[in-house]
Design a protein around this motif. Structure first.
Motif, short mmCIF file in Angstrom:
data_model
loop_
_atom_site.label_atom_id
_atom_site.label_comp_id
_atom_site.label_asym_id
_atom_site.label_seq_id
_atom_site.Cartn_x
_atom_site.Cartn_y
_atom_site.Cartn_z
N TYR A 26 44.98 83.64 57.62
CA TYR A 26 44.51 82.27 57.83
C TYR A 26 45.28 81.58 58.96
O TYR A 26 44.70 80.80 59.73
CB TYR A 26 44.64 81.47 56.54
N CYS A 27 46.55 81.89 59.09
CA CYS A 27 47.32 81.32 60.20
C CYS A 27 46.73 81.76 61.53
O CYS A 27 46.56 80.93 62.45
CB CYS A 27 48.78 81.76 60.11
N PHE A 28 46.43 83.04 61.65
CA PHE A 28 45.82 83.51 62.90
C PHE A 28 44.48 82.82 63.13
O PHE A 28 44.12 82.49 64.27
CB PHE A 28 45.64 85.03 62.86
N ASN A 29 43.73 82.60 62.07
CA ASN A 29 42.44 81.91 62.18
C ASN A 29 42.63 80.49 62.69
O ASN A 29 41.78 79.98 63.44
CB ASN A 29 41.75 81.91 60.82
N ARG A 30 43.74 79.85 62.32
CA ARG A 30 44.03 78.48 62.74
C ARG A 30 44.84 78.43 64.04
O ARG A 30 45.32 77.39 64.43
CB ARG A 30 44.81 77.74 61.63
N LYS A 31 44.98 79.57 64.70
CA LYS A 31 45.72 79.65 65.97
C LYS A 31 47.19 79.26 65.80
O LYS A 31 47.79 78.56 66.62
CB LYS A 31 45.07 78.77 67.04
N VAL A 32 47.76 79.74 64.70
CA VAL A 32 49.17 79.50 64.37
C VAL A 32 49.86 80.85 64.25
O VAL A 32 49.30 81.80 63.70
CB VAL A 32 49.30 78.72 63.04
N GLN A 33 51.09 80.95 64.75
CA GLN A 33 51.85 82.19 64.62
C GLN A 33 52.52 82.25 63.24
O GLN A 33 53.39 81.44 62.94
CB GLN A 33 52.90 82.31 65.70
N PRO A 34 52.13 83.23 62.41
CA PRO A 34 52.78 83.37 61.10
C PRO A 34 54.06 84.20 61.21
O PRO A 34 54.13 85.17 61.98
CB PRO A 34 51.73 84.10 60.26
N TYR A 35 55.06 83.82 60.44
CA TYR A 35 56.31 84.57 60.36
C TYR A 35 56.57 84.97 58.91
O TYR A 35 56.20 84.24 57.98
CB TYR A 35 57.49 83.73 60.86
N LEU A 36 57.20 86.11 58.75
CA LEU A 36 57.59 86.60 57.42
C LEU A 36 59.10 86.54 57.30
O LEU A 36 59.82 87.06 58.14
CB LEU A 36 57.11 88.05 57.22
N ILE A 37 59.57 85.89 56.24
CA ILE A 37 61.00 85.85 55.94
C ILE A 37 61.26 86.88 54.84
O ILE A 37 60.74 86.74 53.73
CB ILE A 37 61.45 84.46 55.47
N TYR A 38 62.00 87.90 55.17
CA TYR A 38 62.24 88.99 54.22
C TYR A 38 63.46 88.69 53.33
O TYR A 38 64.42 88.07 53.76
CB TYR A 38 62.45 90.31 54.96
N ASP A 39 63.38 89.14 52.08
CA ASP A 39 64.50 89.03 51.13
C ASP A 39 64.84 87.60 50.73
O ASP A 39 66.00 87.28 50.44
CB ASP A 39 65.75 89.74 51.67
N GLY A 40 63.85 86.72 50.72
CA GLY A 40 64.03 85.39 50.17
C GLY A 40 65.09 84.56 50.86
O GLY A 40 65.26 84.59 52.09
N LEU A 41 65.84 83.79 50.05
CA LEU A 41 66.89 82.92 50.61
C LEU A 41 67.96 83.73 51.32
O LEU A 41 68.54 83.28 52.31
CB LEU A 41 67.51 82.08 49.49
N LYS A 42 68.23 84.92 50.81
CA LYS A 42 69.22 85.80 51.45
C LYS A 42 68.78 86.12 52.88
O LYS A 42 69.58 86.05 53.82
CB LYS A 42 69.39 87.07 50.64
N GLY A 43 67.51 86.47 53.04
CA GLY A 43 67.00 86.79 54.36
C GLY A 43 66.96 85.59 55.29
O GLY A 43 67.14 85.72 56.50
N LEU A 44 66.74 84.42 54.70
CA LEU A 44 66.74 83.19 55.50
C LEU A 44 68.12 82.95 56.09
O LEU A 44 68.26 82.58 57.26
CB LEU A 44 66.33 82.01 54.61
N ILE A 45 69.16 83.21 55.29
CA ILE A 45 70.53 83.05 55.76
C ILE A 45 70.91 84.13 56.77
O ILE A 45 71.54 83.87 57.80
CB ILE A 45 71.52 83.09 54.58
N ASP A 46 70.49 85.36 56.49
CA ASP A 46 70.88 86.50 57.33
C ASP A 46 69.99 86.67 58.56
O ASP A 46 70.26 87.53 59.40
CB ASP A 46 70.85 87.79 56.50
N GLY A 47 68.94 85.87 58.64
CA GLY A 47 68.11 85.90 59.84
C GLY A 47 67.08 87.00 59.89
O GLY A 47 66.60 87.37 60.97
N ASP A 48 66.66 87.51 58.71
CA ASP A 48 65.63 88.55 58.69
C ASP A 48 64.26 87.88 58.70
O ASP A 48 63.55 87.82 57.70
CB ASP A 48 65.80 89.43 57.44
#
Length: 326
Positions: A26-48
């Motif tokens: 749906y993001c691509f349909n709305r011309k938005v770049q989707p990102y995936l954050i891996y490993d939850g809050l841990k990944g958010l901190i670690d930059g995954d």
């Protein structure tokens, strides 16, 4: 191009992968770049944090769990790690997040918003179905079907040997899964924290039923009974064997309830949750909110509202099971 990220936090459940796929498509349909954050809050901190592609989500609609994995993070309670997480998002120009999880995950993102202004929408995703403000959380229908299938199978063998079976479901502080499963599977006994019961009264009923031809007994108990001063699974086994006089086996379903192919209902709801979440973030609405499902309609409520009360099972459902505790 505008960017939005999605992440899963806390316990996993079936329906997360369909939500992730719909989010990306749906993001691509709305011309938005989707990102995936891996490993939850841990990944958010670690930059995954990685830009999503169609290939990342191809063929995951039928899979349980979460492709981008999940975690819990004590580090996120410390400001320096939240600041680190924010800097990681800045590298990708991300200021909007969709998070699938429970109220603890929503509180974490709410603090994140207060610190750095990152807007987010929470999608309630927990098989316990214990988030206040929404009648339904993602993953519940699949979990109930897993329990139903297991209970039906155990009942088959119990009836063959004139046994009783005690089925323990998940539900740390909420007996929703056990309650609905007991009703749907035709159990004779249902023990949950929300219902008062008297084993002596239940025992007298069961003895009369057995004397009148009942060949087996199905008892469903919520795991939360261990921590809520209720009768535990093993105590129920001992009671059925020693007081009622029927051979008894226990089946603890455990984490099997979190897995399995998402049901059609969970896949559909996941798609709707994800679509409305993206639309909300693209509308320019600031802050954090949770999308809720009540009376077959979707709405948005504040984090403060979700955290204002403890979830309670509807009285109509409790009434259906009262005959199983007396």
């Amino acid at each position: 191009m505008m960017a939005i990220a999605i992440m899963t936090s806390g316990g996993d459940c079936a329906g997360m992968n369909p939500a992730i796929k719909q989010f990306v498509d749906y993001c691509f349909n709305r011309k938005v770049q989707p990102y995936l954050i891996y490993d939850g809050l841990k990944g958010l901190i670690d930059g995954d944090i990685r830009p999503a592609t169609y290939e990342d989500v191809a063929g995951i609609m039928h899979e349980g769990g979460t492709k981008i994995r999940s975690s819990r993070s004590k580090r996120f309670f410390e400001y320096k790690y939240r600041e680190q997480a924010y800097k990681n998002l800045q590298k990708h120009n991300i200021d909007k997040i969709v998070i699938l999880g429970g109220d603890g995950s929503f509180r974490a993102l709410n603090q994140f918003h207060k610190d750095f202004g990152v807007n987010f929408v929470g999608i309630p995703a927990t098989i316990d179905n214990d988030i206040f403000g929404t009648e339904y959380c993602l993953g519940v229908d699949t979990a109930l079907n897993v329990i139903r299938q297991a209970t039906d199978a155990v009942r088959d063998t119990s009836s063959s040997f004139k046994r009783a079976c005690v089925i323990e479901t998940m539900g740390r502080d909420c007996g929703y899964l056990a309650l609905v499963s007991a009703i749907a599977c035709g159990a004779e006994v249902c023990i949950i924290p929300e219902l008062d019961y008297d084993l002596n009264i239940i025992g007298e009923r069961l003895k009369k039923e057995i004397a009148n031809g009942r060949k087996y007994v199905v008892c469903v108990v919520a795991e939360g009974c261990h921590d809520n001063k209720c009768t535990s699974t093993q105590q129920l086994v001992d009671w059925l064997q020693n007081d009622i006089g029927i051979e008894t086996r226990a089946t603890i379903l455990g984490h099997v309830q979190r897995g399995g192919n998402p049901t059609v209902f969970d896949r559909l709801l996941a798609s709707q949750f994800a679509t409305f979440a993206v639309d909300r973030l693209l509308s320019g609405e600031k802050g954090g909110s949770v999308i809720v499902y009540n009376k077959s309609e979707f709405d948005f409520v504040s984090i403060e509202y979700v955290n204002s009360q403890k979830y309670k099972i509807k009285e109509e459902l409790l009434d259906l099971a009262r005959r199983l505790v007396n």
